[in-house]
Design an enzyme around this catalytic site. Structure first.
Site, PDB file in Angstrom:
ATOM      1  N   SER A 286     -10.991  -9.306   4.182  1.00  0.00           N
ATOM      2  CA  SER A 286     -11.573  -9.537   2.862  1.00  0.00           C
ATOM      3  C   SER A 286     -11.090 -10.893   2.370  1.00  0.00           C
ATOM      4  CB  SER A 286     -11.107  -8.445   1.894  1.00  0.00           C
ATOM      5  OG  SER A 286     -11.415  -8.758   0.557  1.00  0.00           O
TER       6      SER A 286
ATOM      7  N   TYR B 252      -5.383  -2.395  -1.953  1.00  0.00           N
ATOM      8  CA  TYR B 252      -6.443  -2.929  -1.093  1.00  0.00           C
ATOM      9  C   TYR B 252      -5.984  -4.204  -0.399  1.00  0.00           C
ATOM     10  CZ  TYR B 252     -11.093  -4.834   0.067  1.00  0.00           C
ATOM     11  OH  TYR B 252     -12.187  -5.370   0.711  1.00  0.00           O
TER      12      TYR B 252
END
Length: 277
Positions: free
Chosen positions: A138, A151
């Site tokens: 990400s 995350y």
């Protein structure tokens, strides 16, 4: 360069979102594609719609990933491209998270990639012409944000895993390459991550639709565009596949802060020499 046409490719989390976009583009470029997903109804529907083979998998379970690999080899005889893409994106401030939250996030986003590499890397290395692994990280692999700490921990882990694997594969001299996919804002259903959350791992992480929040004004792309970026990176053996290269300023701020820390207290050359002696 890694060829795509004629290869057997496996894409986890392939029933929707970025995984589906990657699978569709791999098919368009001539690969035989297996999509693997934990959600059976979505898996069946997507496989029929895009012309892929669907096999259910739970990436948090190493036995399930091993069974996936065994079925792929039984059906197709080999695998040349593996995309460890399955992931979740629920958010929550660190002070509000339980150990169950951490376990769920790490099991899917980090252990899922570890299981994929552990299972499929030997199969790729055994191919005379090698293969390619794509791990979905990400933009949070490079720069965390408030509310996305758990995350980011997993996506930093995926980045470190991918970069270390690239170094080791080069040292081994085998024709297997690896790419870190670092997507920015992509139109997916990651905002509904809790739909597949185990009941025993309930906690403070929650679904947040960032397209209606802080990221509403950012540039959003469709999954198929992310798929094209991934296949380009596979063909060119790129270590990084970036969907938003225009976001360098976000990463640059963190890198500048790290450089400042390195330069803040320089080593006294005379003292260092004295210590060495």
């Amino acid at each position: 360069m890694t060829s795509i046409a004629g290869r057997v490719a496996v894409v986890t989390g392939g029933a929707s979102g970025i995984g589906r976009g990657i699978a569709e583009q791999l098919i368009a470029e001539g690969a035989q594609v297996v999509i693997a997903d934990v959600q059976q109804d979505a898996l069946d529907a997507t496989a029929a719609e895009i012309g892929a083979t669907g096999i259910r998998v739970d990436v948090t379970d190493p036995a399930s990933v091993e069974a996936l690999a065994a079925e792929v080899i039984e059906r197709f005889g080999s695998v040349g491209i593996v995309v460890n893409n399955a992931g979740i994106g629920a958010l929550g401030r660190l002070a509000d998270l339980s150990l169950a939250d951490w376990k769920w996030m790490i099991d899917v986003n980090l252990w899922g990639v570890i299981h994929g590499i552990t299972t499929f890397l030997p199969l790729l290395k055994a191919n005379p012409d090698g293969g390619h692994i794509v791990n979905t990280g990400s933009m949070a692999s490079f720069s965390p944000m408030a509310g996305g700490g758990a995350y980011a921990v997993t996506k930093y882990g995926v980045a470190a895993l991918t970069e270390a694997l690239a170094i080791e594969l080069e040292e081994d001299g085998v024709p297997v390459h690896v790419t870190l996919l670092a997507p920015g804002t992509v139109r997916t259903n990651i905002k509904n991550s809790t739909r597949n959350r185990p009941a025993e791992l309930a906690g403070g992480l929650a679904d947040v639709d960032i397209s209606e929040g802080v990221a509403a004004d950012l540039r959003w792309i469709d999954p198929i565009e992310a798929g094209r970026i991934v296949t380009r990176s596979i063909r060119n053996d790129d270590l990084y596949a970036l969907t938003h290269p225009d976001w360098w300023h976000i990463v640059e701020g963190r890198q500048a802060a790290i450089r400042t820390a390195f330069e803040k207290y320089p080593v006294d050359a005379s003292a260092a020499a004295a210590d060495a002696s």
